[in-house]
Enzyme design. Sequence first.
Site, PDB file in Angstrom:
ATOM      1  N   ASP A 281      55.667  22.399  50.729  1.00  0.00           N
ATOM      2  CA  ASP A 281      56.545  23.141  51.631  1.00  0.00           C
ATOM      3  C   ASP A 281      56.493  22.421  52.977  1.00  0.00           C
ATOM      4  O   ASP A 281      55.567  21.654  53.256  1.00  0.00           O
ATOM      5  CB  ASP A 281      56.101  24.598  51.782  1.00  0.00           C
ATOM      6  CG  ASP A 281      57.265  25.491  52.222  1.00  0.00           C
ATOM      7  OD1 ASP A 281      57.922  26.115  51.368  1.00  0.00           O
ATOM      8  OD2 ASP A 281      57.533  25.540  53.452  1.00  0.00           O
TER       9      ASP A 281
ATOM     10  N   ASP B 220      63.737  25.003  44.437  1.00  0.00           N
ATOM     11  CA  ASP B 220      64.092  26.395  44.761  1.00  0.00           C
ATOM     12  C   ASP B 220      64.457  26.351  46.243  1.00  0.00           C
ATOM     13  O   ASP B 220      63.638  26.632  47.109  1.00  0.00           O
ATOM     14  CB  ASP B 220      62.896  27.310  44.481  1.00  0.00           C
ATOM     15  CG  ASP B 220      63.248  28.773  44.628  1.00  0.00           C
ATOM     16  OD1 ASP B 220      64.379  29.147  44.284  1.00  0.00           O
ATOM     17  OD2 ASP B 220      62.392  29.539  45.105  1.00  0.00           O
TER      18      ASP B 220
ATOM     19  N   CYS C 173      59.945  23.151  47.127  1.00  0.00           N
ATOM     20  CA  CYS C 173      60.024  24.152  48.218  1.00  0.00           C
ATOM     21  C   CYS C 173      59.299  25.390  47.718  1.00  0.00           C
ATOM     22  O   CYS C 173      59.912  26.305  47.194  1.00  0.00           O
ATOM     23  CB  CYS C 173      61.476  24.476  48.529  1.00  0.00           C
ATOM     24  SG  CYS C 173      62.476  23.019  48.866  1.00  0.00           S
TER      25      CYS C 173
ATOM     26  N   GLY D 292      54.862  30.644  46.897  1.00  0.00           N
ATOM     27  CA  GLY D 292      54.229  30.225  45.648  1.00  0.00           C
ATOM     28  C   GLY D 292      54.587  31.052  44.431  1.00  0.00           C
ATOM     29  O   GLY D 292      53.938  30.939  43.389  1.00  0.00           O
ATOM     30  N   GLY D 293      55.617  31.869  44.535  1.00  0.00           N
ATOM     31  CA  GLY D 293      56.008  32.730  43.415  1.00  0.00           C
ATOM     32  C   GLY D 293      56.317  31.931  42.156  1.00  0.00           C
ATOM     33  O   GLY D 293      55.786  32.220  41.078  1.00  0.00           O
ATOM     34  N   LYS D 294      57.146  30.927  42.318  1.00  0.00           N
ATOM     35  CA  LYS D 294      57.557  30.174  41.121  1.00  0.00           C
ATOM     36  C   LYS D 294      56.529  29.118  40.752  1.00  0.00           C
ATOM     37  O   LYS D 294      56.302  28.851  39.582  1.00  0.00           O
ATOM     38  CB  LYS D 294      58.958  29.582  41.337  1.00  0.00           C
ATOM     39  CG  LYS D 294      59.968  30.698  41.518  1.00  0.00           C
ATOM     40  CD  LYS D 294      61.342  30.241  41.853  1.00  0.00           C
ATOM     41  CE  LYS D 294      62.174  31.410  42.371  1.00  0.00           C
ATOM     42  NZ  LYS D 294      61.899  31.754  43.786  1.00  0.00           N
TER      43      LYS D 294
ATOM     44  N   ALA E 290      56.631  27.674  49.009  1.00  0.00           N
ATOM     45  CA  ALA E 290      55.978  28.836  49.618  1.00  0.00           C
ATOM     46  C   ALA E 290      56.827  30.101  49.486  1.00  0.00           C
ATOM     47  O   ALA E 290      58.043  30.013  49.557  1.00  0.00           O
ATOM     48  CB  ALA E 290      55.728  28.563  51.103  1.00  0.00           C
TER      49      ALA E 290
ATOM     50  N   CYS F 128      68.519  31.891  46.236  1.00  0.00           N
ATOM     51  CA  CYS F 128      68.670  33.352  46.244  1.00  0.00           C
ATOM     52  C   CYS F 128      69.925  33.688  47.051  1.00  0.00           C
ATOM     53  O   CYS F 128      69.901  34.561  47.905  1.00  0.00           O
ATOM     54  CB  CYS F 128      67.431  34.035  46.812  1.00  0.00           C
ATOM     55  SG  CYS F 128      67.017  33.513  48.472  1.00  0.00           S
TER      56      CYS F 128
HETATM   57  C1  LIG Z   1      63.504  30.090  48.707  1.00  0.00           C
HETATM   58  S1  LIG Z   1      62.073  29.737  49.595  1.00  0.00           S
HETATM   59  C2  LIG Z   1      60.964  29.268  48.320  1.00  0.00           C
HETATM   60  C3  LIG Z   1      60.390  30.389  47.534  1.00  0.00           C
HETATM   61  C4  LIG Z   1      59.332  29.916  46.562  1.00  0.00           C
HETATM   62  N1  LIG Z   1      59.830  28.878  45.691  1.00  0.00           N
HETATM   63  C5  LIG Z   1      58.789  31.049  45.737  1.00  0.00           C
HETATM   64  O1  LIG Z   1      59.208  31.245  44.600  1.00  0.00           O
HETATM   65  O2  LIG Z   1      57.898  31.756  46.238  1.00  0.00           O
HETATM   66  C6  LIG Z   1      62.430  28.209  50.317  1.00  0.00           C
HETATM   67  C7  LIG Z   1      61.240  27.523  50.913  1.00  0.00           C
HETATM   68  O3  LIG Z   1      61.687  26.232  51.347  1.00  0.00           O
HETATM   69  C8  LIG Z   1      60.923  25.863  52.448  1.00  0.00           C
HETATM   70  N2  LIG Z   1      61.628  24.732  53.068  1.00  0.00           N
HETATM   71  C9  LIG Z   1      62.642  24.730  53.958  1.00  0.00           C
HETATM   72  N3  LIG Z   1      63.014  23.470  54.246  1.00  0.00           N
HETATM   73  C10 LIG Z   1      62.203  22.656  53.528  1.00  0.00           C
HETATM   74  C11 LIG Z   1      62.062  21.257  53.417  1.00  0.00           C
HETATM   75  N4  LIG Z   1      62.851  20.428  54.095  1.00  0.00           N
HETATM   76  N5  LIG Z   1      61.101  20.775  52.615  1.00  0.00           N
HETATM   77  C12 LIG Z   1      60.277  21.603  51.921  1.00  0.00           C
HETATM   78  N6  LIG Z   1      60.367  22.934  51.993  1.00  0.00           N
HETATM   79  C13 LIG Z   1      61.311  23.448  52.779  1.00  0.00           C
HETATM   80  C14 LIG Z   1      60.816  27.130  53.262  1.00  0.00           C
HETATM   81  O4  LIG Z   1      59.703  27.073  54.113  1.00  0.00           O
HETATM   82  C15 LIG Z   1      60.669  28.183  52.158  1.00  0.00           C
HETATM   83  O5  LIG Z   1      59.322  28.475  51.956  1.00  0.00           O
END
Ligand SMILES: C[S@@+](CC[C@H](N)C(=O)[O-])C[C@H]1O[C@@H](n2cnc3c(N)ncnc32)[C@H](O)[C@@H]1O
EC number: 2.1.1.176
Length: 443
Positions: free
Chosen positions: A279, A325, A255, A259-261, A257, A378
């Site tokens: 994502d 994440d 997960c 892309g931070g991690k 976007a 988070c």
């Molecule tokens: C906490 S954010 C991720 C932050 C990211 N890891 C970063 O460090 O920038 C959670 C992400 O999960 C994505 N998401 C939600 N449901 C998902 C799924 N079923 N499969 C993949 N990604 C998903 C959301 O679009 C969101 O971008």
Amino acid sequence: MANARELALQTLTDILIDGAYSNHALSEQIEKNELTVQDKNFMTELVYGTLQHEQLLNFYVTPFFNGKVKAWVRILIQMTLYQMLFLDSVPEHAAISEAVKIAKKRGGQFNGKLVNAILREMTRTPLPSLDTIKDEAERLAVETSHPLWLIKLWSKQFGWEKTIQMARANNERVNVTIRVNGVRGTREELKQKLESEGITCEYGNLSQDALLILKGNVIKTKAFEQGWFYVQDESSMLVARALKPKHHSKVLDTCSAPGGKTTHVAELMRQTGTVYAHDVYEHKIKLIKDNVKRLGLTNVVATLQDATTLNERYESDSFDAVLVDAPCSGLGILRRHPEVKITKQPSDLDEIMMIQKKILNTVAPLVKVGGTLVYSTCTVNRKENDKMVEQFLAQHPEYELDPTLVNRLPEVLHEQTKNGMVQLFPGDYQTDGFFIACLKRQA
Ligand SMILES: C[S@@+](CC[C@H](N)C(=O)[O-])C[C@H]1O[C@@H](n2cnc3c(N)ncnc32)[C@H](O)[C@@H]1O
């Protein structure tokens, strides 16, 4: 030149009436209108301040309304009271006369007079006292503008003192923190570079990769353009370190976007191996790619895929390390997204937990034996965090918690890192509320 208060009111109605996200609504208005830097800052202050204290302001203004008023009138009064109570730099008479002008322009003479009458009455009559709320949970909920169900949930899960601390911390201002791109250079070099561009900064409180920005707009610097850093909360910077990716390894970020991690993991691998980033939203894949490009990373492949179907894309035992994440209730980032305090419902938590569980179950077989699975959120909610991990472990005896996580975290967190898991609380180290668990696949 646009009027900052008028735009702040429009932004607040977009958020509170039409359900827009605060960050999106605010940047849309800022981009669309011509504003000075000072006005942009003032508008941001009005929007976030009013949202942060919405319930308290509502408690104060309600006795002054006789009968029904339009939703935007109520928001205008709340926004004006916010200035009167919280902003020393704004004289009371200026806040009131500007509100009256906006009301006239937006709703004619009638609304102008109404807003004037209500605000003048407020300056003459004492506001209701919080002491009239006898129940302490209800009082804290109103004082700090949190939903009562959340105050009760935190109180049950973490105790009363911690709940007070978190609720108050959520109304504090957020510091900008940045993570050095280790592929470009060291944190010390970045600090010097930024200082030469007029930015004041110091080393972060928690992460070895962090700089805390005290003054200046880092996004406008050459160092940003050249990919020297990524803007990120310090708590999030701990995740890639917790995963500890080896050079030349194969890593899955489920997960990703924006892309931070992903980018942090890729940086720690020093352009070797591959990070497969996914994502579920197409438009968000572009955000990952843009960040990868700006940071100059060559070891990331970002593609669209629902994490609950990643087992259709990859074979079992494929990855040295997997990061989940997870999408979560976001109860650790209420400082940044104060509207969540107003919009989030307890039923949303159950829904998101189903997804978290499904993602974990899907990716469990994809980790190689001996490999690492990091789960992070988070949020501050045990059901999504340590309880979720416990439930996973009960169904996946091939995994166990990795107690060596503690060695990859800053010393100040050692005491609260228990058996491969750590919960950070808002207000502890000026970071977001955040959870990290590190697991090892044993068989
Ligand atoms: C906490 S954010 C991720 C932050 C990211 N890891 C970063 O460090 O920038 C959670 C992400 O999960 C994505 N998401 C939600 N449901 C998902 C799924 N079923 N499969 C993949 N990604 C998903 C959301 O679009 C969101 O971008």
